[in-house]
Scaffold this active site. Sequence first.
Site: not given
Length: 398
Positions: A209-210
Site C-alpha cells: 500500500t502507500n
Amino acid sequence: MEMKDKTVVLGVTGSIAAYKGAELASQLAQAGAKVEVVMTEAATEFIAPLTFRNITGRPVVTKMFELASEYSVEHVALAEAADVVVIAPATANIIAKIAAGIADDMLCCTVLATKAPVIVAPAMHASMYENSVTQDNLAKLKSRGFTVVGPAYGRLASGVVGMGRLVDVNEILGTIRQVLGRSRDLAGKRIVVTAGGTQEPVDPVRCLTNRSSGKMGYALAEAARDRGAQVVLVSAPSSLPKPIGMDVANVGTAQEMCEAVKKAVTKADALIMAAAVADYRPKKVSKSKIKRERASSLMLELERTPDILGELKGKFLRVGFAAESEDLVANAKKKLQEKGLALIVANDITAKVSGIGADTNQVVIIDRKGKVEELPLLPKREVADRILDKVVQFLVKR
Ligand code: CTP
C-alpha cells in the site's frame, strides 16, 4: 466557514438527548452560522436556555409570547429568517404535532410557517419509535419533503437497547450542510470522488500500500456535497470518519476501486481521482501466510493494475492528481495529456506541509489548455473548494 450568512433555527425538545443539542449548537456557531434556538417547555426541564444563549450568543426563544428576542414579536419571523430548521432532538410528541399541523408553541409555529427545509432528528424510547402512529407521522413528514435523520440503534435512557437514540451530532451536521448545499453551484450535479491508498494483498495478512491518508479526497467529497452535488465517494482504506450526506463505497484493491468507479460514473458529471492507486500488485496472492524461509531474500513478481482514470472515458469530466517528487509541472502536464483530462492537480509530495498525510496542501492546477495556476499553502478543505471552482467552470461551459 461555509455556514457564514446562514441562519439555522435549532428546535430543541424534551428528550434526555437535549444536551446533545448544545453540542450541535456549538458546532454550528463555530462553522459561522447564526443559530437561533427555540426550545419547547419540556426541553427547558432537561437543559437550561442559558446554556444555548451562551453558546450561540443569541437570545433563546422558549415561550410564544415572551419578548425574549427580536423575533418573538412576530410569531412567524423566525420561520422567515431561517435558511434551515433543525429539530434535534425531536420527540414523538413534536413529530406528531408537526405532522398534524398543530401550532401551539413557537417551534410548531415556526415549522408550520417556514418555507426553509426542515430536518428532524428523532430521539425517543424504542417502543414509541416503533409504534405505527410515530412511523406514520414520520412517513408523512418525509412525503412532505422533510429530511429525517436517524434515529440510531443503541442504549436508550431506560437501559433498553433499541432504535431511538439521537444520531451522532456529526451526522446531523453533515445533513445540515447537505441540505444547505441544495441551492449552491453544484446543485443537481453528480460527482464521483476517489480517496485513500489502495491495498494490494500479498498473502492473507500482508499487503502493498502507500501512505495516502485520504484527507484530500474526503475534503473534496465534503466540499462537493456542501455545494449541492450528489456525491459518491469511493474510498480505499482510510482512518477518517465516514462522511455523511453521500454514498460511500469502501474498496480495498485497485481492481475493486476500478469496478466501483465504473459503476458510479454511469450517470456522473465529473470524476475526481484523488486516490493513490497502486500501479502494481503481486501477480500471485499466496493463499496461506508466507513463512520466513532460510533464504535471505524473497522475490515478489508484480503486475500492472488497471489505470482507472486513463481507461474510464465517457461524457463526464475527468480530474486527476499528480503526486510528484520532481519536475512537478512538466510531469503533471504529461499525465494530463496522456490521460486526456480536463484538469490535473499536481503537488510536490516531498514537501512536509503539502505531502501525504498533511492537513494542508500546496498545489498547482493545470487545465487542458495548459493554463497553470499555482495556489498558496492552504487547508485541504480550501484547496478542495478551489479545485471545485474550476470544475464548476468546466461543467457550466459544457
Ligand atoms: N490513477 C488511476 N489508476 C491507476 C494509477 C493512478 O486512476 N492505476 C490516477 C490517480 O488517482 C491520479 C492519476 O491517475 O489521479 C495520476 O496518478 P499517479 O500515480 O501520480 O500517476 P501515474 O499515472 O500512476 O504515474 P507515475 O506513478 O508514473 O507518476
